[in-house]
Design a protein around this motif. Sequence first.
Motif, PDB file in Angstrom:
ATOM      1  N   PRO A   1       0.846  -1.201   0.000  1.00  0.00           N
ATOM      2  CA  PRO A   1       0.000   0.000   0.000  1.00  0.00           C
ATOM      3  C   PRO A   1       0.878   1.246   0.000  1.00  0.00           C
ATOM      4  CG  PRO A   1      -0.718  -1.564   1.681  1.00  0.00           C
ATOM      5  CD  PRO A   1       0.606  -2.048   1.177  1.00  0.00           C
ATOM      6  N   PRO A   2       0.448   2.321  -0.670  1.00  0.00           N
ATOM      7  CA  PRO A   2       1.237   3.553  -0.641  1.00  0.00           C
ATOM      8  C   PRO A   2       1.473   4.004   0.802  1.00  0.00           C
ATOM      9  CG  PRO A   2      -0.476   3.703  -2.297  1.00  0.00           C
ATOM     10  CD  PRO A   2      -0.742   2.440  -1.522  1.00  0.00           C
TER      11      PRO A   2
ATOM     12  N   SER B   1      -4.761   5.660  -2.067  1.00  0.00           N
ATOM     13  CA  SER B   1      -4.852   4.271  -2.505  1.00  0.00           C
ATOM     14  C   SER B   1      -3.850   4.024  -3.616  1.00  0.00           C
ATOM     15  CB  SER B   1      -6.266   3.997  -3.019  1.00  0.00           C
ATOM     16  OG  SER B   1      -6.474   4.673  -4.251  1.00  0.00           O
ATOM     17  N   ASP B   2      -3.874   2.818  -4.135  1.00  0.00           N
ATOM     18  CA  ASP B   2      -3.165   2.529  -5.376  1.00  0.00           C
ATOM     19  C   ASP B   2      -3.813   3.291  -6.524  1.00  0.00           C
ATOM     20  OD1 ASP B   2      -1.029   0.877  -4.827  1.00  0.00           O
ATOM     21  OD2 ASP B   2      -2.186  -0.971  -4.990  1.00  0.00           O
TER      22      ASP B   2
ATOM     23  N   TRP C   1      -8.122   6.981  -8.191  1.00  0.00           N
ATOM     24  CA  TRP C   1      -7.555   6.777  -6.855  1.00  0.00           C
ATOM     25  C   TRP C   1      -8.458   7.388  -5.794  1.00  0.00           C
ATOM     26  CZ3 TRP C   1      -5.829  10.518 -10.189  1.00  0.00           C
ATOM     27  CH2 TRP C   1      -5.798  11.836  -9.717  1.00  0.00           C
TER      28      TRP C   1
ATOM     29  N   SER D   1       3.522   8.303 -11.437  1.00  0.00           N
ATOM     30  CA  SER D   1       3.620   8.733 -10.039  1.00  0.00           C
ATOM     31  C   SER D   1       2.538   9.767  -9.740  1.00  0.00           C
ATOM     32  CB  SER D   1       4.997   9.340  -9.743  1.00  0.00           C
ATOM     33  OG  SER D   1       6.016   8.387  -9.918  1.00  0.00           O
TER      34      SER D   1
ATOM     35  N   ALA E   1       1.794   7.616  -4.702  1.00  0.00           N
ATOM     36  CA  ALA E   1       1.414   6.289  -5.201  1.00  0.00           C
ATOM     37  C   ALA E   1       2.037   6.113  -6.571  1.00  0.00           C
ATOM     38  CB  ALA E   1      -0.107   6.153  -5.282  1.00  0.00           C
ATOM     39  N   ARG E   2       2.503   4.903  -6.863  1.00  0.00           N
ATOM     40  CA  ARG E   2       3.189   4.636  -8.123  1.00  0.00           C
ATOM     41  C   ARG E   2       2.591   3.392  -8.798  1.00  0.00           C
ATOM     42  NH1 ARG E   2       7.404   6.523  -4.743  1.00  0.00           N
ATOM     43  NH2 ARG E   2       8.515   8.298  -5.660  1.00  0.00           N
ATOM     44  N   ARG E   3       2.691   3.382 -10.117  1.00  0.00           N
ATOM     45  CA  ARG E   3       2.185   2.266 -10.902  1.00  0.00           C
ATOM     46  C   ARG E   3       3.065   2.110 -12.137  1.00  0.00           C
ATOM     47  NH1 ARG E   3      -1.005  -2.034 -10.669  1.00  0.00           N
ATOM     48  NH2 ARG E   3      -2.558  -0.861  -9.474  1.00  0.00           N
TER      49      ARG E   3
END
Length: 332
Positions: free
Chosen positions: A185-186, A195-196, A235, A311, A324-326
């Motif tokens: 989790p962030p 959240s993600d 998010w 980001s 949060a990153r993906r």
Amino acid sequence: MGSPTDDAFRETALRYGFDTWFVRDEPPAGSMSEAAVAGYREGGAGFNFVPASSVFASPIDLHADDWDLKLRSARTNYAPAYARRFRSLDRQQVAVFRRGDSALVVAAYDIRDDTAFTQRPLEAGLFAAVVDSSRVDDVHGTTAADAGVQGLLTTTALWRPALVSVELLDRESKSAARARYVVRPPPSIGRIGVSDLLMFAPNGADSTPRRLADALLLALHSARVSASQRLGLFWETYGLRPQGESLAISLSVDRIKEGWMRRAAERIHLATPFSPVRVEWQEVPDRGDHIASRAVSLDLSRLSPGRYEISLKVTPNDGPSVVARREVVVDR
């Protein structure tokens, strides 16, 4: 063949699975040798279900590419009776959303590109177990006996790093697929949390989701996207003041592992320089159920194919930023 209690028998059973049938080769007449017995297992040579050795020193750092189901140098192989084929589930997306001190774990998957998984109902499962630097514990999960080749699963876990496993099985063709890795989790430093990032496919001007339930209907089933289509991001923000407050929000898309050869090619004009996507704004988000939901769509048409990191940074007026990153793979 030795008895089932012999060390050798136990070791081969643990490494490769139990034999399902045997053949016996009688020694020549008059020979003092014992009869040779060979065991066979359904499913062939089996698969490697042991991750990279570095994972045992730090389970919390387990990544999807730490698994190699067909590793030739593996010291153990296991042939499960339920699966003749076992593959990595590459087309999937997992995201976590906070619900009190728990996490709602969401997984979307797509296995339509594998002809071994037909249109008949599949068995699907989503499992999450709390993981720290030394162990895995407290397993939660959900299963579906009538899943499709493309679908969505949810389960709950503690709001902590978790080992997540998305699993599919076609019992008729004995084909299985799995994605298993740690989701974090962030991190939250102050009172604000996020959240993600959930990636979704925008579906026109009126398709911007306002709540998680709406976003899940549009969720992408893979972390691979096309630069020719807009990318939606959803998010949630947690811990906002009841009276409302202004937040500074920024989104950026940056290339991952850009090597020196690429940079040199850009300098001599053999490659197009990378132009990152960056947007920033201020807003006072709407809140529902003490959760502020937000969705945007990004134009990725200027990006060349490759791996990128998205980001999100949210900054309140009186506290530290949360990020949060993906990761995403962009195709043309």
